[in-house]
Enzyme design. Structure first.
Site: not given
Length: 410
Positions: A345, A381
């Site tokens: 991210k 995840r």
């Protein structure tokens, strides 16, 4: 709503090790742990009656020390806040006293009891042939994006056969479950139709179900997509809106006997990063997730089949993301397993000097290991399963280590 959350506490495992080093008998450990004042609870949402009750704590017992100490908030903070500190027996007495009161007091009792229980692992979850024992280790969810526009690997696995092969490779690398997504939720992403999403994910689910026993999750916000995905063999619905986008989705999950992961988001993927703002990001995430859980339970989804996700990067600034990751344990007051996604991210790219998504593996592993070492996530995840499993093996082993020599023996 009255809410209590643990803000500072000794690590229980470390306390037990210290007791062993002191030569204390195992039978005395439980009583000693409860006698030490190491728990502090931040209380929010208190009304007039609850505040009056807490301000009079010392007058409610013949022995003032029998109840936890109360420190009220002041004008600079949000009204209705304060902190309790004490040990387990003191908190139990407070819970009993408040439970028997009227109006706000039972809610106060329930909130404090939930906070005290937040260190207890949630009940195990069975998905397909796999049993997830929360608290034993950190599990890995592998990402299978069947989209042309995901922020990290958009287009690489858009072909169903490529996506199936990728999912099988992640399973072989040690993924505990696979998350198949047919709609990008990157910042600025626009929605796709349910028909298009079904066409993308169902062939992949069917292909994976035929060739692996690894449980399958589907990342969708739509009841129509979830219905077809569950028929095709999915076990879990991963909704980034926390059942806030499609009122029929909770019922679809309940009727299928499936599990769900409910995520926090501020805004929508198209708008979430325009100007995210919070007075208290932990408080707001907790409130959102509580409402999401209530929607799930009202539709008939058993509480033990719900996971929660704080939504890193979904309507949060750089600092919000870091603060949430540092304080994940405060979300355990909800008593449910936490699934957290940091993989590749943008905030990690910033920490790594501006690296693009394709070069954020090391930063991702740093975040994954940190969460495991702090005990903040039950499932991570990730895009890179093999590497994440290695990082988790180290972090989990350090967190569980007990052999400090003969004086630490049981």
């Amino acid at each position: 709503m009255i809410r209590a959350r643990v803000v500072t506490a000794e690590h229980p495992e470390d306390l037990v090790l210290a007791f062993r080093r002191m030569g204390l008998a195992p039978s005395s450990l439980a009583a000693l742990r409860e006698s030490l004042p190491h728990t502090r609870l931040l209380l929010t949402g208190l009304g007039t009656q609850a505040l009056h009750f807490l301000q009079r704590l010392q007058a409610l017992s013949d022995a003032p020390a029998a109840l936890p100490a109360w420190l009220a908030g002041e004008a600079g903070g949000r009204p209705g806040t304060g902190m309790l500190s004490g040990h387990a027996e003191q908190f139990r007495l407070l819970v009993d006293l408040a439970r028997g009161g009227r109006d706000e007091l039972p809610a106060l009792s329930k909130a404090v009891a939930a906070a005290l229980a937040s260190g207890t692992a949630p009940p195990a979850l069975v998905l397909g042939d796999k049993r997830f024992e929360w608290g034993a280790s950190t599990y890995v969810m592998g990402v299978v994006n069947v989209t042309p526009d995901s922020f990290s690997d958009g287009g690489r696995f858009f072909d169903p056969e490529a996506a199936i092969a990728h999912g099988l490779a992640l399973a072989e690398a040690g993924a505990d479950l696979l998350d198949v997504g047919g709609e990008s939720t990157r910042p600025g992403a626009l929605p796709v139709s349910a028909e298009a999403e079904v066409a993308r994910v169902v062939p992949v689910i069917e292909g994976l179900r035929a060739r692996t026993s690894v449980p399958l999750s589907v990342d969708t916000t739509k009841a129509a997509v979830a219905r077809e995905a569950l028929r095709a063999g999915a076990h879990l619905i991963n909704d980034v809106t926390g059942f806030g986008a499609d009122a029929d989705l909770p019922r679809v999950v309940a009727e299928a006997g499936a599990a769900c992961c409910l995520m926090h988001i501020q805004g929508t993927p198209a708008t979430m990063q325009q100007a995210p703002r919070y007075d208290d990001v932990i408080e707001d995430v907790l409130g959102f997730l509580e409402a999401a859980v209530a929607r799930a339970e009202a539709a008939g989804v058993p509480r033990e089949r719900i996971l929660l996700d704080p939504g890193i990067g979904f309507g949060k600034t750089f600092e919000h993301n870091l603060f949430l990751l540092r304080r994940l344990n405060e979300l355990r007051v909800l008593g449910l397993p936490l699934l957290v996604g940091t993989s590749r991210k943008g905030f990690l790219g910033r920490l790594a000097g501006g690296k693009p998504a394709s070069e954020r593996l090391a930063a991702t592993l740093g975040s994954v290991a940190s969460m495991a070492a702090l005990g903040g996530a039950d499932v991570v995840r990730v895009h890179d399963v093999a590497e994440a499993r290695d990082a988790l093996a180290v972090a989990d082993a350090i967190r569980r280590s007990e052999d400090g020599g003969a004086l630490y023996a049981r």
